[in-house]
Scaffold this motif. Structure first.
Motif, PDB file in Angstrom:
ATOM      1  N   LEU A   4       0.850  -1.139  -0.084  1.00 25.54           N
ATOM      2  CA  LEU A   4       0.003   0.242  -0.044  1.00 25.54           C
ATOM      3  C   LEU A   4       0.787   1.165  -0.124  1.00 25.54           C
ATOM      4  CD1 LEU A   4      -2.877  -1.115   2.618  1.00 25.54           C
ATOM      5  CD2 LEU A   4      -2.860  -0.966   0.050  1.00 25.54           C
ATOM      6  N   LEU A   5       1.931   1.168   0.845  1.00 21.67           N
ATOM      7  CA  LEU A   5       2.903   2.339   0.685  1.00 21.67           C
ATOM      8  C   LEU A   5       3.611   2.529  -0.663  1.00 21.67           C
ATOM      9  CD1 LEU A   5       4.809   1.661   4.030  1.00 21.67           C
ATOM     10  CD2 LEU A   5       2.800   3.193   3.614  1.00 21.67           C
ATOM     11  N   TRP A   6       3.729   1.602  -1.518  1.00 23.01           N
ATOM     12  CA  TRP A   6       4.084   1.511  -2.927  1.00 23.01           C
ATOM     13  C   TRP A   6       3.080   2.111  -3.838  1.00 23.01           C
ATOM     14  CZ3 TRP A   6       6.477  -3.925  -4.278  1.00 23.01           C
ATOM     15  CH2 TRP A   6       7.257  -4.342  -3.363  1.00 23.01           C
ATOM     16  N   CYS A  85       5.909   5.275   8.271  1.00 20.48           N
ATOM     17  CA  CYS A  85       4.977   4.783   6.970  1.00 20.48           C
ATOM     18  C   CYS A  85       5.479   6.324   6.190  1.00 20.48           C
ATOM     19  CB  CYS A  85       3.818   4.597   7.456  1.00 20.48           C
ATOM     20  SG  CYS A  85       3.367   3.174   8.145  1.00 20.48           S
ATOM     21  N   LEU A  86       5.213   7.396   6.718  1.00 21.36           N
ATOM     22  CA  LEU A  86       5.424   8.920   6.054  1.00 21.36           C
ATOM     23  C   LEU A  86       6.639   8.898   5.373  1.00 21.36           C
ATOM     24  CD1 LEU A  86       3.397  11.378   8.201  1.00 21.36           C
ATOM     25  CD2 LEU A  86       2.649  10.383   5.927  1.00 21.36           C
ATOM     26  N   ALA A  87       7.636   8.676   6.073  1.00 27.72           N
ATOM     27  CA  ALA A  87       9.203   8.508   5.490  1.00 27.72           C
ATOM     28  C   ALA A  87       9.209   7.642   4.392  1.00 27.72           C
ATOM     29  CB  ALA A  87      10.076   8.335   6.757  1.00 27.72           C
ATOM     30  N   VAL A  89       7.134   6.298   2.254  1.00 27.33           N
ATOM     31  CA  VAL A  89       6.377   6.760   1.234  1.00 27.33           C
ATOM     32  C   VAL A  89       7.031   8.110   0.312  1.00 27.33           C
ATOM     33  CG1 VAL A  89       4.169   8.103   0.391  1.00 27.33           C
ATOM     34  CG2 VAL A  89       3.923   6.182   2.086  1.00 27.33           C
ATOM     35  N   TRP A  90       7.535   9.128   1.408  1.00 24.44           N
ATOM     36  CA  TRP A  90       8.390  10.047   0.833  1.00 24.44           C
ATOM     37  C   TRP A  90       9.608   9.590  -0.004  1.00 24.44           C
ATOM     38  CZ3 TRP A  90      13.333  12.318   2.361  1.00 24.44           C
ATOM     39  CH2 TRP A  90      13.557  13.408   1.632  1.00 24.44           C
ATOM     40  N   LEU A  91      10.443   8.857   0.521  1.00 21.88           N
ATOM     41  CA  LEU A  91      11.318   8.217  -0.163  1.00 21.88           C
ATOM     42  C   LEU A  91      11.265   7.453  -1.473  1.00 21.88           C
ATOM     43  CD1 LEU A  91      13.556   7.234   3.094  1.00 21.88           C
ATOM     44  CD2 LEU A  91      14.139   9.193   1.507  1.00 21.88           C
ATOM     45  N   ILE A  92      10.236   6.571  -1.337  1.00 19.75           N
ATOM     46  CA  ILE A  92       9.748   5.842  -2.501  1.00 19.75           C
ATOM     47  C   ILE A  92       9.424   6.754  -3.761  1.00 19.75           C
ATOM     48  CG2 ILE A  92       8.251   4.282  -3.584  1.00 19.75           C
ATOM     49  CD1 ILE A  92       8.023   2.700  -0.879  1.00 19.75           C
ATOM     50  N   TYR A  93       8.714   7.766  -3.154  1.00 20.84           N
ATOM     51  CA  TYR A  93       8.175   8.921  -3.984  1.00 20.84           C
ATOM     52  C   TYR A  93       9.460   9.616  -4.774  1.00 20.84           C
ATOM     53  CZ  TYR A  93       7.162  13.819  -4.775  1.00 20.84           C
ATOM     54  OH  TYR A  93       6.883  15.041  -5.400  1.00 20.84           O
ATOM     55  N   THR A  94      10.433  10.052  -4.227  1.00 22.43           N
ATOM     56  CA  THR A  94      11.390  10.608  -4.570  1.00 22.43           C
ATOM     57  C   THR A  94      12.427   9.511  -5.685  1.00 22.43           C
ATOM     58  OG1 THR A  94      13.023   9.811  -2.821  1.00 22.43           O
ATOM     59  CG2 THR A  94      11.621  12.038  -2.626  1.00 22.43           C
TER      60      THR A  94
END
Length: 319
Positions: A4-6, A85-87, A89-94
């Motif tokens: 889900l985070l992905w 979880c927020l961290a 998601v942010w790292l994957i997003y970048t």
């Protein structure tokens, strides 16, 4: 929860892209690389020394990125699960670049549609390494399509592949490897020695993702109603018609799907570089092929996410 985070990160990339004034790890990787390069050039004078300096550069940058991303997750999850979880998601997003790649290619397309060659050349210069000041409409279109095809692997498929294999730290590590290649992995006199190791390691990292890209882009072509069989056939036939052992796979696949020819001679740093042609010129390339290639990239990216999420879920259940 992991998958889900992905998906959350993937959606963020598709919606937000890469706002230029937002903090971004790739910019930090670039700054770290520049500083270490300056240090190495001060102490390494011979070509052999520069080659070993390039190994040191790679080890320091890649190792630092893995450690930093690992400890960011350890610390944030240590504070609270949701902060972790927020961290994540942010790292994957970048590490994903689908939206920014599509926006850059569409900016070239819009300028071409308005008949503004100078503007299209300037937009193209932001995303390619070749000289753009003399390019005409077909050459500009071809260059934009090549960039979208190649970076569909570098910018989305490969990061998702390494995310599946080793989570966020490995995905960030891949991004560091790819960033190093884009900064120092050139065959110019300045970087031939220093960047040799970074270029070779980028080739190794992209070996599997590029071949997956061949299949995923061909399936995306079928979904769009393009020539699926030609995408597979040309992708396989012309996969090595490129100086890179990996870039030819996605470029040849997109060329086959669209029925156009990519590659050929180009000018880099005021020098003519003769490259083989990729694909069959069943028709002339046009600006309208640019959004087609962008759509192919987006569909292939979504397919990659679904495939890797499924594989991750299956292996997790098995374990």
């Amino acid at each position: 929860m992991t998958v889900l985070l992905w998906f959350a990160a993937f959606i963020l990339d598709m919606k937000l892209g890469d706002p230029p004034h937002w903090p971004h790890p790739v910019r930090w990787i670039g700054q770290l690389t520049h500083r270490i390069e300056q240090f190495i050039r001060r102490i390494c004078q011979t070509e052999t020394d520069l080659k070993w300096g390039g190994v040191l550069l790679w080890l320091v940058v890649v190792g630092s990125v893995w450690l930093a991303s690992y400890w960011v997750l350890q610390l944030t999850y240590g504070v609270t699960f949701w902060l972790g979880c927020l961290a994540e998601v942010w790292l994957i997003y970048t590490v994903l670049a689908g939206r920014s790649l599509g926006d850059a290619a569409n900016a070239v397309y819009q300028a071409l549609c308005q008949g503004d060659l100078n503007a299209s050349r300037k937009q193209l210069a932001n995303i390619v390494g070749r000289d753009t000041y003399q390019l005409q409409t077909p050459q500009i279109s071809r260059a934009a399509i090549e960039t979208v095809a190649e970076n569909s692997v570098d910018g989305v498929i490969a990061p998702l592949f390494f995310l599946m294999l080793g989570g966020v730290p490995l995905a960030m590590t891949y991004k560091a490897i790819n960033t190093l290649d884009s900064m120092v992995g050139y065959k110019t006199p300045r970087y031939r020695a220093l960047g040799m190791f970074s270029a070779r390691m980028d080739d190794v990292a992209n070996w599997v993702p590029a071949r997956l890209g061949w299949l995923l882009l061909a399936m995306a072509a079928k979904w769009q109603g393009l020539d699926f069989r030609q995408a597979l056939r040309i992708g396989w036939r012309d996969r090595y018609q490129h100086s890179s052992p990996n870039s030819g796979w996605p470029e040849a696949t997109v060329a086959g799907a669209l029925g156009i020819r990519l590659g050929g001679p180009n000018i880099y740093f005021n020098q003519l570089v003769k490259k083989p042609w990729i694909g069959d010129a069943r028709r002339e390339v046009t600006p309208d092929d640019i959004p087609q290639s962008v759509q192919m990239m987006r569909v292939a990216s979504m397919m990659a996410l679904l495939l890797f999420a499924l594989l991750h879920s299956l292996t997790s259940v098995t374990v």
